[in-house]
Design an enzyme around this catalytic site. Structure first.
Site, PDB file in Angstrom:
ATOM      1  N   HIS A  28       0.873  -1.279  -0.002  1.00 42.36           N
ATOM      2  CA  HIS A  28       0.073  -0.159  -0.103  1.00 42.36           C
ATOM      3  C   HIS A  28       0.854   1.370  -0.053  1.00 42.36           C
ATOM      4  O   HIS A  28       0.725   2.143  -0.534  1.00 42.36           O
ATOM      5  CB  HIS A  28      -0.841   0.140   1.300  1.00 42.36           C
ATOM      6  N   GLN A 144      -8.761  -7.181 -10.834  1.00 41.11           N
ATOM      7  CA  GLN A 144      -9.143  -5.959 -10.402  1.00 41.11           C
ATOM      8  C   GLN A 144      -8.743  -4.818 -11.233  1.00 41.11           C
ATOM      9  O   GLN A 144      -9.496  -3.897 -11.614  1.00 41.11           O
ATOM     10  CB  GLN A 144      -8.948  -5.811  -8.776  1.00 41.11           C
TER      11      GLN A 144
HETATM   12  P1  AMP Z   1      -6.529  -3.617  -0.549  1.00 42.72           P
HETATM   13  O1  AMP Z   1      -6.389  -2.813   0.728  1.00 42.72           O
HETATM   14  O2  AMP Z   1      -6.011  -5.167  -0.421  1.00 42.72           O
HETATM   15  O3  AMP Z   1      -7.829  -3.671  -1.227  1.00 42.72           O
HETATM   16  O4  AMP Z   1      -5.507  -3.202  -1.789  1.00 42.72           O
HETATM   17  C1  AMP Z   1      -5.445  -1.821  -2.016  1.00 42.72           C
HETATM   18  C2  AMP Z   1      -4.469  -1.569  -3.294  1.00 42.72           C
HETATM   19  O5  AMP Z   1      -3.251  -2.028  -2.866  1.00 42.72           O
HETATM   20  C3  AMP Z   1      -4.996  -2.396  -4.342  1.00 42.72           C
HETATM   21  O6  AMP Z   1      -4.919  -1.567  -5.519  1.00 42.72           O
HETATM   22  C4  AMP Z   1      -3.993  -3.503  -4.355  1.00 42.72           C
HETATM   23  O7  AMP Z   1      -3.794  -4.198  -5.831  1.00 42.72           O
HETATM   24  C5  AMP Z   1      -2.800  -3.000  -4.038  1.00 42.72           C
HETATM   25  N1  AMP Z   1      -1.982  -3.954  -3.333  1.00 42.72           N
HETATM   26  C6  AMP Z   1      -2.097  -4.962  -2.144  1.00 42.72           C
HETATM   27  N2  AMP Z   1      -1.141  -5.914  -2.024  1.00 42.72           N
HETATM   28  C7  AMP Z   1      -0.127  -5.260  -2.851  1.00 42.72           C
HETATM   29  C8  AMP Z   1       1.286  -5.818  -3.029  1.00 42.72           C
HETATM   30  N3  AMP Z   1       1.626  -6.505  -2.278  1.00 42.72           N
HETATM   31  N4  AMP Z   1       2.048  -4.874  -3.983  1.00 42.72           N
HETATM   32  C9  AMP Z   1       1.174  -3.912  -4.676  1.00 42.72           C
HETATM   33  N5  AMP Z   1       0.270  -3.366  -4.375  1.00 42.72           N
HETATM   34  C10 AMP Z   1      -0.560  -3.932  -3.605  1.00 42.72           C
END
Ligand code: AMP
Length: 276
Positions: A28, A144
């Site tokens: 994030h 997504q």
């Molecule tokens: P989430 O809070 O899981 O909904 O993720 C929020 C954003 O962070 C989304 O765009 C995810 O794809 C991105 N995200 C989650 N995990 C990772 C990661 N390990 N590396 C890069 N982006 C991530």
């Protein structure tokens, strides 16, 4: 939020937006830092969106810790945290949803019916509220990312969608808020996801182009690890997300595996660098 964003726009300022469900990790934070390079104001939303969880999924136990999250963003240069309550996002009488038809059907769309309808709906709503010029997503959630891009193109939405590479732990495990659920003894099994992506890339680099061959070797590797239950291992085109028999340029291997009770996803675009 809407009037604040409008006032920034009237001053000619650029807004970058990072939608999240909170419980931050370095993945994030990487999106936030990149967003800071793209705009004058970075808005991060923290919202665990109920409409993207199925009735038997982990909505109520999804990890939440606002104060931890606020502290973690301090080093990122984020300007605004938008933290709306459920009853403002989905008030009584709410009945409008956005459905991207095709790219949401395969992969996680098969095992999580309704999930992407929830994702595209909430992103559409958040885009209307935050009015960003650019929104930043992680390619860890590749389906997504593709679905949001499709929605933005199809509905002529006036913003740019940027996707960033997956941030991994030192051992290769893709960072995820759900990693918190993993028991200590499950961690080695969770690592087989990364190992299997490396195996797939190695086979491809060695000349193997048949999806079925790579998929069966990957499945074999994952099944050898304790407490793993494969939801899917597929090789698809990066634009359509349809299965492909032969790997050409722009093909991706995508996995969803339950390790104990935790469902993990990961992916790799063939030919791209796969690094920790
Ligand atoms: P989430 O809070 O899981 O909904 O993720 C929020 C954003 O962070 C989304 O765009 C995810 O794809 C991105 N995200 C989650 N995990 C990772 C990661 N390990 N590396 C890069 N982006 C991530």
């Amino acid at each position: 939020m809407q009037s604040y964003s409008e006032s920034l726009r009237l001053q000619g300022k650029r807004i970058a937006f990072v939608p999240t469900m909170g419980y931050f990790h370095e993945g994030h934070l990487a999106l936030m830092k990149e967003a800071k390079k793209m705009a004058d104001c970075v808005v991060v939303s923290i919202y665990v969106n109920p409409t993207q969880f199925g009735p038997k999924e982990d909505f109520s136990k999804y990890p939440r810790d606002l104060y931890r999250d606020l502290k973690m963003t301090e080093s990122t240069g984020v300007d605004v945290i938008f933290y709306p309550p459920d009853k403002e996002m989905y008030p009584a009488g709410y009945q409008t949803y956005v459905d991207v038809e095709k790219v949401t059907k395969n992969l996680c769309g098969m095992s999580r019916p309704g999930h992407f309808r929830g994702v595209t709906t909430i992103c559409n709503k958040l885009f209307n509220i935050v009015k960003p010029h650019v929104a930043v997503f992680g390619k860890k959630d590749f389906q997504q990312f593709v679905s949001i891009k499709r929605m933005v193109d199809d509905l002529n939405m006036d913003l740019q969608i940027t996707g960033l590479p997956t941030v991994r732990e030192a051992d290769g495990l893709a960072m995820s808020s759900r990693n918190k659920y993993l028991q200590k003894n499950e961690r080695p099994s969770a690592l087989t996801l990364f190992r299997s992506l490396k195996l797939a890339q190695k086979l491809y680099s060695g000349g193997e182009k048949k999806s079925s061959v790579i998929i069966s070797k990957v499945k074999k590797l994952i099944k050898k690890a304790d407490c793993t239950d494969i939801d899917y291992v597929k090789i698809c085109g990066t634009n359509t997300l349809n299965d492909v028999k032969e790997i050409k340029s722009q093909s991706i291997i995508v996995l969803a595996v339950k390790v104990g009770k935790t469902r993990l996803i990961d992916n790799h675009v063939f030919g791209e660098e796969l690094k920790v």
